[in-house]
Design a protein around this motif. Structure first.
Motif, mmCIF file in Angstrom:
data_model
loop_
_atom_site.group_PDB
_atom_site.id
_atom_site.type_symbol
_atom_site.label_atom_id
_atom_site.label_comp_id
_atom_site.label_asym_id
_atom_site.label_seq_id
_atom_site.Cartn_x
_atom_site.Cartn_y
_atom_site.Cartn_z
ATOM 1 N N ARG A 257 67.195 -28.167 -17.642
ATOM 2 C CA ARG A 257 66.046 -27.407 -17.146
ATOM 3 C C ARG A 257 64.772 -28.245 -17.242
ATOM 4 O O ARG A 257 63.980 -28.301 -16.293
ATOM 5 N N GLU A 258 64.584 -28.902 -18.351
ATOM 6 C CA GLU A 258 63.391 -29.729 -18.579
ATOM 7 C C GLU A 258 63.288 -30.840 -17.538
ATOM 8 O O GLU A 258 62.200 -31.150 -17.055
ATOM 9 N N ASN A 259 64.421 -31.436 -17.175
ATOM 10 C CA ASN A 259 64.420 -32.544 -16.222
ATOM 11 C C ASN A 259 64.235 -32.104 -14.774
ATOM 12 O O ASN A 259 63.643 -32.828 -13.983
ATOM 13 N N LEU A 260 64.726 -30.926 -14.413
ATOM 14 C CA LEU A 260 64.739 -30.535 -13.010
ATOM 15 C C LEU A 260 63.713 -29.478 -12.618
ATOM 16 O O LEU A 260 63.339 -29.386 -11.451
ATOM 17 N N PHE A 261 63.261 -28.680 -13.565
ATOM 18 C CA PHE A 261 62.403 -27.550 -13.210
ATOM 19 C C PHE A 261 61.091 -27.994 -12.574
ATOM 20 O O PHE A 261 60.659 -27.414 -11.578
ATOM 21 N N GLN A 262 60.472 -29.005 -13.122
ATOM 22 C CA GLN A 262 59.194 -29.470 -12.575
ATOM 23 C C GLN A 262 59.369 -29.963 -11.138
ATOM 24 O O GLN A 262 58.537 -29.688 -10.279
ATOM 25 N N LEU A 263 60.488 -30.657 -10.868
ATOM 26 C CA LEU A 263 60.747 -31.135 -9.510
ATOM 27 C C LEU A 263 60.958 -29.984 -8.540
ATOM 28 O O LEU A 263 60.621 -30.083 -7.369
#
Length: 110
Positions: free
Chosen positions: A31-37
């Motif tokens: 979640r941390e890696n993909l949510f911002q994108l």
């Protein structure tokens, strides 16, 4: 319980390859890696899950959240390379009816 997340981003498409297990312990990293994108306007994300050996409902929740973000920002999400087991998990929950999901390993977001 390990997870590996490889990302290749260009101006138009973010390609992601996930390896390992997606569960209550590894889902926060995903979640941390993909949510911002997923919050970028018009984001197109292609996620390859062919190397995912296990996923539970926590992982499904991450993908639902990413899908909602992408859709609300006029983007597209495509999931590729789902094993029979993962495909069954998405089918049981009805997500195959709303998400662009393929058991094929190759492809581009439509």
């Amino acid at each position: 319980m390990n997870i590996s997340i490889e990302m290749k981003e260009n101006e138009q498409v973010t390609k992601v390859r996930i390896s390992g297990e997606i569960d209550a312990y590894t889902a926060p990293k995903l979640r941390e890696n993909l949510f911002q994108l997923s919050e970028k306007a018009g984001a197109v994300m292609v996620i390859n899950l062919s190397d995912v050996t296990y996923m539970d409902s926590t992982g499904l929740g991450v993908f639902v959240g990413i899908y909602k973000n992408i859709c609300s920002n006029n983007g597209k999400l495509q999931l590729l390379g789902l094993s029979n087991r993962l495909m069954r998990l998405f089918e049981i929950t009805g997500l195959t009816n709303i998400m662009d999901i393929s058991s094929e390993d190759e492809g581009e977001a439509k």
